[in-house]
Design a protein around this motif. Structure first.
Motif, mmCIF file in Angstrom:
data_model
loop_
_atom_site.group_PDB
_atom_site.id
_atom_site.type_symbol
_atom_site.label_atom_id
_atom_site.label_comp_id
_atom_site.label_asym_id
_atom_site.label_seq_id
_atom_site.Cartn_x
_atom_site.Cartn_y
_atom_site.Cartn_z
ATOM 1 N N ALA A 172 -0.866 14.773 7.960
ATOM 2 C CA ALA A 172 -1.665 13.551 7.947
ATOM 3 C C ALA A 172 -0.770 12.332 7.745
ATOM 4 N N LEU A 173 0.217 12.452 6.861
ATOM 5 C CA LEU A 173 1.133 11.322 6.637
ATOM 6 C C LEU A 173 2.057 11.115 7.826
ATOM 7 N N ALA A 174 2.458 12.202 8.486
ATOM 8 C CA ALA A 174 3.278 12.073 9.692
ATOM 9 C C ALA A 174 2.474 11.374 10.787
ATOM 10 N N ALA A 175 1.197 11.693 10.898
ATOM 11 C CA ALA A 175 0.340 11.045 11.891
ATOM 12 C C ALA A 175 0.143 9.576 11.534
ATOM 13 N N ALA A 176 -0.022 9.283 10.242
ATOM 14 C CA ALA A 176 -0.175 7.890 9.816
ATOM 15 C C ALA A 176 1.089 7.100 10.119
ATOM 16 N N LEU A 228 3.158 7.720 12.553
ATOM 17 C CA LEU A 228 3.204 7.581 14.011
ATOM 18 C C LEU A 228 2.292 6.454 14.491
ATOM 19 N N HIS A 229 1.113 6.349 13.914
ATOM 20 C CA HIS A 229 0.125 5.352 14.344
ATOM 21 C C HIS A 229 0.112 4.133 13.423
ATOM 22 N N LEU A 230 1.203 3.869 12.736
ATOM 23 C CA LEU A 230 1.274 2.793 11.749
ATOM 24 C C LEU A 230 0.972 1.406 12.325
ATOM 25 N N PRO A 231 1.430 1.043 13.518
ATOM 26 C CA PRO A 231 1.086 -0.302 14.024
ATOM 27 C C PRO A 231 -0.432 -0.510 14.145
ATOM 28 N N LEU A 232 -1.141 0.472 14.671
ATOM 29 C CA LEU A 232 -2.587 0.356 14.798
ATOM 30 C C LEU A 232 -3.253 0.337 13.418
ATOM 31 N N ILE A 233 -2.779 1.170 12.521
ATOM 32 C CA ILE A 233 -3.342 1.223 11.162
ATOM 33 C C ILE A 233 -3.113 -0.102 10.444
ATOM 34 N N LEU A 272 0.808 -1.216 0.000
ATOM 35 C CA LEU A 272 0.000 0.000 0.000
ATOM 36 C C LEU A 272 0.839 1.264 0.000
ATOM 37 N N ALA A 273 0.194 2.335 -0.437
ATOM 38 C CA ALA A 273 0.706 3.695 -0.292
ATOM 39 C C ALA A 273 -0.481 4.557 0.101
ATOM 40 N N MET A 274 -0.216 5.584 0.888
ATOM 41 C CA MET A 274 -1.276 6.510 1.301
ATOM 42 C C MET A 274 -0.968 7.884 0.718
ATOM 43 N N GLU A 275 -2.011 8.543 0.232
ATOM 44 C CA GLU A 275 -1.869 9.861 -0.383
ATOM 45 C C GLU A 275 -2.577 10.893 0.480
ATOM 46 N N ALA A 276 -1.939 12.044 0.653
ATOM 47 C CA ALA A 276 -2.548 13.149 1.390
ATOM 48 C C ALA A 276 -2.010 14.464 0.849
ATOM 49 N N ASN A 302 -8.787 6.474 8.035
ATOM 50 C CA ASN A 302 -9.296 7.772 8.478
ATOM 51 C C ASN A 302 -10.010 7.684 9.824
ATOM 52 N N GLU A 303 -10.649 6.544 10.107
ATOM 53 C CA GLU A 303 -11.261 6.366 11.431
ATOM 54 C C GLU A 303 -10.199 6.337 12.514
ATOM 55 N N VAL A 304 -9.102 5.632 12.267
ATOM 56 C CA VAL A 304 -8.010 5.570 13.244
ATOM 57 C C VAL A 304 -7.424 6.964 13.462
ATOM 58 N N LEU A 305 -7.153 7.675 12.371
ATOM 59 C CA LEU A 305 -6.574 9.018 12.490
ATOM 60 C C LEU A 305 -7.545 9.986 13.160
ATOM 61 N N ASP A 306 -8.830 9.846 12.860
ATOM 62 C CA ASP A 306 -9.837 10.717 13.478
ATOM 63 C C ASP A 306 -9.934 10.455 14.980
ATOM 64 N N GLN A 307 -9.860 9.187 15.386
ATOM 65 C CA GLN A 307 -9.897 8.845 16.814
ATOM 66 C C GLN A 307 -8.711 9.444 17.550
ATOM 67 N N GLU A 308 -7.593 9.563 16.871
ATOM 68 C CA GLU A 308 -6.388 10.115 17.488
ATOM 69 C C GLU A 308 -6.339 11.642 17.368
ATOM 70 N N GLY A 309 -7.344 12.242 16.726
ATOM 71 C CA GLY A 309 -7.384 13.687 16.580
ATOM 72 C C GLY A 309 -6.411 14.221 15.540
ATOM 73 N N GLU A 310 -6.114 13.424 14.539
ATOM 74 C CA GLU A 310 -5.155 13.792 13.495
ATOM 75 C C GLU A 310 -5.892 14.096 12.193
ATOM 76 N N PRO A 311 -5.251 14.827 11.271
ATOM 77 C CA PRO A 311 -5.877 15.062 9.953
ATOM 78 C C PRO A 311 -5.959 13.756 9.157
ATOM 79 N N VAL A 312 -6.921 13.684 8.267
ATOM 80 C CA VAL A 312 -7.173 12.455 7.515
ATOM 81 C C VAL A 312 -6.398 12.444 6.203
ATOM 82 N N ILE A 313 -6.278 11.242 5.622
ATOM 83 C CA ILE A 313 -5.595 11.095 4.336
ATOM 84 C C ILE A 313 -6.621 11.144 3.212
ATOM 85 N N LYS A 314 -6.139 11.312 2.008
ATOM 86 C CA LYS A 314 -7.006 11.490 0.843
ATOM 87 C C LYS A 314 -7.360 10.166 0.172
#
Length: 170
Positions: free
Chosen positions: A103-107, A109-114, A94-98, A148-160
């Protein structure tokens, strides 16, 4: 005495020259009007003239474009998928776009949960559906919602978008 009955050639050439000059002027005028009309209909501006929005409209259009940045997951997501009572394997890179680098820095950071949530989303998919383009698009949308649900729960901006770099089911 002999009369001169030969026609005078000069007036004919003079009349023809006027006709040619008038035709050239009409053609040039038609071309200029065509160009001006096209620019006006397309919303363009001529040099020395400002469009309806002036300079602010062009600056706004340039400011609205934000380039995308990407985060590639180095390791593949690998899981089993059930298919008619048989276990199958699915492997996805996978790759994530934002547009927001935060948002990518937050992703990151929370990569294990994602990753954990994405493996569960992949494992809950149907094997037959993953073999179709529509099924893969649906999985990408499901994975985007999961991230985006994981990032939203952590209060971070979402990816595109979530993009597949490599997709294998067997």
């Amino acid at each position: 005495m002999a009369e001169n009955t030969t026609p005078d050639v000069a007036p004919t050439k003079k009349g023809r020259l006027k006709l040619i000059i008038m035709l050239v002027v009409v053609v040039i005028l038609a071309i200029v009007l065509s160009v001006v009309g096209t620019l006006w209909f397309l919303g363009g501006s001529l040099p020395g003239m400002e469009a309806d929005g002036g300079e602010g409209a062009n600056e706004m259009a340039e400011e609205s474009f934000e380039p995308s940045t990407y985060l590639e997951l180095d390791k593949a997501l690998v899981t089993t998928v059930q298919a008619e009572g048989r276990q199958r394997y699915a492997q996805v890179y996978l790759a994530m776009e934002a547009t927001d680098p935060q948002a990518l820095a937050a992703a990151r950071l929370h990569l294990p949960l994602i990753r954990s949530q994405l493996v569960m989303a992949l494992g809950n998919s149907e094997f037959d559906r993953l073999q179709t383009p529509e099924g893969r698009r649906g999985l990408a949308d499901k994975m985007l919602t999961t991230v985006n649900e994981v990032l939203d729960q952590e209060g971070e901006p979402v990816i595109k978008r979530v993009l597949f770099r490599n997709f294998v089911v067997q």
